[in-house]
Design an enzyme around this catalytic site. Structure first.
Site, PDB file in Angstrom:
ATOM      1  N   THR A 283       0.875  -1.170   0.000  1.00 11.02           N
ATOM      2  CA  THR A 283       0.000   0.000   0.000  1.00 11.02           C
ATOM      3  C   THR A 283       0.916   1.224   0.000  1.00 11.02           C
ATOM      4  OG1 THR A 283      -0.029   0.110   2.392  1.00 11.02           O
ATOM      5  CG2 THR A 283      -1.781  -1.171   1.368  1.00 11.02           C
TER       6      THR A 283
ATOM      7  N   GLU B   7      -5.736  -3.729  -1.108  1.00  8.78           N
ATOM      8  CA  GLU B   7      -6.166  -4.915  -0.370  1.00  8.78           C
ATOM      9  C   GLU B   7      -7.290  -5.674  -1.066  1.00  8.78           C
ATOM     10  OE1 GLU B   7      -5.480  -1.950   0.843  1.00  8.78           O
ATOM     11  OE2 GLU B   7      -4.631  -2.042   2.867  1.00  8.78           O
TER      12      GLU B   7
ATOM     13  N   LYS C 170     -15.182  16.318  11.599  1.00  5.52           N
ATOM     14  CA  LYS C 170     -16.222  16.234  12.623  1.00  5.52           C
ATOM     15  C   LYS C 170     -16.477  17.617  13.178  1.00  5.52           C
ATOM     16  CE  LYS C 170     -17.617  12.242  15.161  1.00  5.52           C
ATOM     17  NZ  LYS C 170     -17.317  11.185  16.088  1.00  5.52           N
TER      18      LYS C 170
ATOM     19  N   TRP D 148     -20.860  14.820  11.030  1.00  4.36           N
ATOM     20  CA  TRP D 148     -19.813  14.541  10.057  1.00  4.36           C
ATOM     21  C   TRP D 148     -20.011  15.354   8.791  1.00  4.36           C
ATOM     22  CZ3 TRP D 148     -17.835   8.824   9.806  1.00  4.36           C
ATOM     23  CH2 TRP D 148     -17.474   8.420  11.102  1.00  4.36           C
TER      24      TRP D 148
END
Ligand code: ADP
Length: 541
Positions: free
Chosen positions: A186, A331, A440, A445
């Site tokens: 990654t 992944e 936040k 959110w």
């Protein structure tokens, strides 16, 4: 009772063997990093991959050994995919755009025994070699005429010399389909790089999966040019799907700038491409500037980061090219979802259909998904509830390569993607943010992706990013960081006004900063960790 069908293990080499047999004269065209074009067929590619396999065996490469690559999208890199995996070794593609410290970490962690590199990276590997002791031999992916007169690289030789010593009279061996075939780390956008070790089985199944009509839709009548690098999650599987389907493959080498890409799209008759949004934003600007049009390109996959709806609209209306939005990660091999319409959407207006296609999309068979709340319970598919996105399937990672810490699996075996998403009643998943990028504000959110998508719809904006900055009252508030289009003017007030009425009041950014460029990751995504550092201590009025 067991079925009575042949137990043929799925193996990567069977793909190139198939293409060599049934699409023997279909071409692979690539731009050589050392200059000039290279053109040959799947039959030739299979033969040269076998020569490479024989050379690797002569060098003592064994089952499971890692063979690293620092290379662009080229025919030789393609041969490494097949030659290395074909003998049961592991092709470890390394992203040369990472910082040298990350490269050293990755090469040493993987313990690569051989390292194949393009001429472009000669100065880089000369710096890496002294601190990468596991690499016994460095192979320059070019002819011997390009070898440096003097070099301290251990075992340095040329790729073409290695192949020239072999006949290519080799039979791909059969072995367990769960054998590892490739390794990709990654890019470490949010953490230390972690290795994802793909198997022959996961790779072949993924190649089937991405070929489906509602996935990337690959066919023998296509000319496929992956602009996404072969070191970025195996160019999203296209170097496998193209030969599996018998599509012509065009590999752009080191020429990733808009002018070089456009030239290849046109000269090679490319019908289908793939890459991250940054590439297409730049290409759009290039096409507009010269009032250029594509002759053959009809669709492209955009993923790796959220594709702004404004980009999709511009490509379709101005350039007649359909953008297929897709989501995935290293992944997940990487394909997880694609946003293609269903039959029931036939009568929708262009704006309504764009609303659906701008989401990250439906699960491709092979990847199941769900969203869960903080308590781990599944949330409804109502398009409103948002939670952590979990995925599951035969091409999803179980554990990272050689890490003591367990992978990101839940107790019942689902992989935590680190993305926050909604799923609507028709199954379309929509990423609101990476959990680490979510803003936040006052306990609510705010989706940085939504705000960025809106910002780039402004005609004067070339690129935009939104990050949370500390606020005494709200804990965090959105800061918009904008790169203006060359020659275009827009003030901070105009920019902020642009959001008015388009998003909830409390979502509107509190401030705008104009910059000349945004920091990008090695795979071309906006590097928010850096941006947060750049604006550390920033306070909104
Ligand atoms: P890295 O984790 O180093 O960035 P990956 O390429 O594996 O490398 O990144 C996967 C992540 O990229 C996903 O978890 C998601 O956050 C983001 N991503 C990929 N495709 C999309 C998309 N279409 N829309 C929004 N985010 C995306």
């Amino acid at each position: 009772m067991l079925g009575l069908m042949m137990a043929e293990p799925l193996r990567v080499a069977t793909i190139i063997e198939h293409a060599a047999k049934w699409h023997s004269d279909t071409e692979i065209v690539s731009r050589r990093p050392e200059g000039g074009m290279h053109r040959y067929t799947y039959a030739d590619a299979n033969h040269r991959s076998k020569q490479l396999a024989q050379a690797l065996l002569k060098l003592g490469v064994e089952n499971g050994d890692r063979v690293g690559t620092l290379a662009w999208n080229t025919h030789r890199h393609f041969e490494l995919y097949y030659g290395v995996a074909g003998i049961g070794a592991v092709c470890h593609t390394i992203n040369p755009r990472l910082f040298p410290e990350q490269l050293v970490f990755i090469i040493n962690h993987a313990e690569d025994r051989l390292l194949f590199f393009d001429l472009t990276f000669l100065p880089l590997v000369e710096r890496l070699a002294p601190v990468c002791p596991t690499v016994e031999k460095w192979v320059l992916m070019a002819g011997p005429e390009h070898l440096p007169a003097a070099s301290d690289l251990p075992g340095l030789c040329s790729y073409e010399d290695l192949l020239a010593a072999e006949l290519g009279d080799y039979q791909w061996p059969s072995f367990d389909e769960n054998t590892a075939c490739s390794l990709c780390y990654t890019s470490g956008t949010t953490d230390q790089p972690k290795g994802v070790l793909y198997s022959h089985r996961s790779t072949v199944l993924h190649a089937f999966g991405i070929s489906l009509p509602d996935a990337l839709s690959c066919s023998a009548s296509d000319v496929i040019m992956p602009v996404v690098p072969m070191f970025h999650v195996n160019a999203w599987g296209l170097p496998y799907a193209a030969p599996l389907n018998g599509a012509k493959l065009v590999l752009p080498g080191a020429g990733m700038d808009s002018a070089s890409l456009f030239e290849l799209f046109e000269t090679e008759g490319v019908t289908f491409s793939a890459g991250v949004p940054t590439i297409w934003l730049a290409l759009l600007q290039f096409m507009r500037e010269g009032q250029r049009r594509f002759t053959t390109l009809n669709r492209t996959v955009v993923g790796g980061a959220a594709c702004p709806p404004a980009l999709m609209k511009a490509f379709e209306e101005e350039l007649n090219v359909t953008i297929m939005h897709a989501w995935g990660m290293t992944e997940t091999s990487p394909l997880g979802t694609t946003a293609r319409l269903k039959g029931k959407h036939a009568g929708l207006s262009p704006a309504e259909s764009l609303g659906i296609r701008a989401k990250q999309g439906r699960a491709v068979f092979g990847v199941d998904m769900k969203i869960v709340g903080d308590d781990g319970h599944a949330l409804p598919h109502d398009g409103v509830a948002f939670g952590d996105l979990l995925v599951h399937g035969p091409w999803v990672v179980r554990d990272y390569f050689r890490t003591a810490t367990p992978g990101e699996l839940t107790a019942d075996g689902w992989f935590r993607t680190g993305d926050v998403a909604t799923i609507d009643p028709d199954g379309y998943m929509h990423i609101t943010d990476r959990s680490k990028d979510v803003i936040k504000s006052g306990g609510e959110w705010i989706s940085s992706i939504e705000l960025e998508n809106l910002a780039v719809a402004h005609p004067a904006v070339a690129e935009a990013a939104v990050i949370g900055v500390p606020s005494a009252k709200w804990s965090e508030r959105p800061l918009l960081v904008v790169v203006r289009r060359p020659g275009m003017e827009v003030s901070a007030d105009e920019m902020l006004n642009f959001f008015r009425g388009r998003v909830a009041k409390f979502w509107e950014p509190d401030a705008v900063e104009f910059v000349n460029q945004l920091p990008h990751t090695a795979t071309g995504k906006i590097l928010k960790t850096q941006l947060r550092k750049d604006f550390a201590g920033y306070s909104v009025a």
